[in-house]
Write an enzyme that holds these catalytic residues in place. Structure first.
Site, PDB file in Angstrom:
ATOM      1  CD  GLU A   1      38.261   6.808  -0.314  1.00 38.39           C
ATOM      2  OE1 GLU A   1      37.203   6.221  -0.127  1.00 38.39           O
ATOM      3  OE2 GLU A   1      38.385   7.724  -1.143  1.00 38.39           O
TER       4      GLU A   1
ATOM      5  N   GLY B   1      36.153   1.592  -6.566  1.00 39.19           N
ATOM      6  CA  GLY B   1      35.249   1.196  -7.648  1.00 39.19           C
ATOM      7  C   GLY B   1      35.673  -0.060  -8.401  1.00 39.19           C
TER       8      GLY B   1
ATOM      9  CE  LYS C   1      33.202   7.695  -5.452  1.00 44.38           C
ATOM     10  NZ  LYS C   1      34.228   6.830  -5.997  1.00 44.38           N
TER      11      LYS C   1
ATOM     12  CD  GLU D   1      36.257   9.096  -7.918  1.00 40.59           C
ATOM     13  OE1 GLU D   1      35.343   9.854  -7.561  1.00 40.59           O
ATOM     14  OE2 GLU D   1      36.187   7.851  -7.779  1.00 40.59           O
TER      15      GLU D   1
HETATM   16  P1  PGA Z   1      33.771   2.887  -3.904  1.00 33.62           P
HETATM   17  O1  PGA Z   1      34.243   4.418  -3.740  1.00 33.62           O
HETATM   18  O2  PGA Z   1      33.173   2.474  -2.584  1.00 33.62           O
HETATM   19  O3  PGA Z   1      32.771   2.924  -5.011  1.00 33.62           O
HETATM   20  O4  PGA Z   1      34.997   2.092  -4.238  1.00 33.62           O
HETATM   21  C1  PGA Z   1      34.811   4.876  -2.553  1.00 33.62           C
HETATM   22  C2  PGA Z   1      35.248   6.308  -2.701  1.00 33.62           C
HETATM   23  O5  PGA Z   1      35.674   6.695  -3.790  1.00 33.62           O
HETATM   24  O6  PGA Z   1      35.166   7.098  -1.737  1.00 33.62           O
END
Ligand code: PGA
Length: 246
Positions: free
Chosen positions: A159, A165, A8, A93
């Site tokens: 996901e 997160g 990210k 996101e």
């Molecule tokens: P995370 O993010 O492992 O921090 O939950 C995964 C992602 O957004 O691809």
């Protein structure tokens, strides 16, 4: 087995350099594929640091046009040019913060495929879909709206938005059910078999139970991929899992 590290908007030049120092002391396996998705300005930098290692680099998104007046966007062609093999498309996101619609995601995925990038197409329900029992239906519809018309190299990442997160993950039977459903939907509609990665709060503690899920072909890791120790522990868990299942 595939391990995708989605950094990210994290890790600057100094942190990337330190991360890569530790990669050189590790013995990678030919059975597990890994790709790191760094912040865009460091694509070349990272690629140079890991060029002797069996890890590829990828983009966190790309535009559907190859060039033009699109300030702040990145062309799939430029990702290829800087050595990217993969690109993540439709991350939640991007959908929520940048308002990318299913239709736009489909265009972005198609353009990436046409540019010979391998696409990781992200789908996932929010908490209210899950609680109301609509998760499978929602993901199916999202997938059908976002799948490019034609593709050779495409993986799907499941996901759940509520898991990203947050430290919360679906239970193993929910993950298996969703992955199985995604594979069936893609096969029915395109006649193609796809691999499905699980993403959302994957970490060193839960990696073994996630990899034990029969329909999981790998993981897309965010937060836990920022520390080299955790990234390598997750990678090692995948190697161990494969060795145990032979
Ligand atoms: P995370 O993010 O492992 O921090 O939950 C995964 C992602 O957004 O691809």
């Amino acid at each position: 087995m595939f391990i995708a590290a989605n950094w990210k908007m994290n890790l600057d030049k100094v942190s990337i350099s330190k991360f890569c120092d530790d990669l050189y002391n590790y013995k990678f396996s030919s059975k597990v594929e890994a790709c790191i998705f760094p912040s865009l300005p460091y694509m070349d930098y990272l690629n140079n640091l890991i060029k002797k290692l069996p890890i590829s680099v990828g983009g966190q998104n790309c535009h559907y046009k190859s060039h033009g007046a699109f300030t702040g966007e990145v062309s799939p062609k430029f990702l290829r040019d800087t050595g990217c093999e993969y690109v993540i498309i439709g991350h939640s996101e991007r959908r929520s913060i940048n308002n990318e619609s299913d239709n736009e995601i489909k265009l972005r995925a198609q353009s990436a495929i046409d540019t010979n990038l391998k696409v990781i197409l992200c789908v996932g329900e929010n908490l209210s879909h899950r609680e109301k029992g609509y998760a499978l239906k929602f993901v199916e519809q999202q997938l059908l709206k976002c799948l490019p018309n034609d593709f050779k190299n495409l993986l799907v990442a499941y996901e759940p938005v509520w898991s990203i997160g947050t430290g919360k993950i679906p239970n193993v039977s929910e993950i298996n059910e969703m992955h199985d459903h995604i594979k069936k939907v893609v096969l029915k509609n395109t006649n193609k078999k796809v691999k499905v990665l699980y993403g959302g709060s994957v970490n060193v503690e839960n990696i073994d139970s996630i990899l034990n899920v029969i329909n999981v072909d790998g993981v897309l890791v965010g937060g836990a991929s920022l520390k080299v120790k955790d990234f390598l522990a997750i990678y090692s868990a995948a190697v161990k899992h494969l060795n145990n299942s032979i």
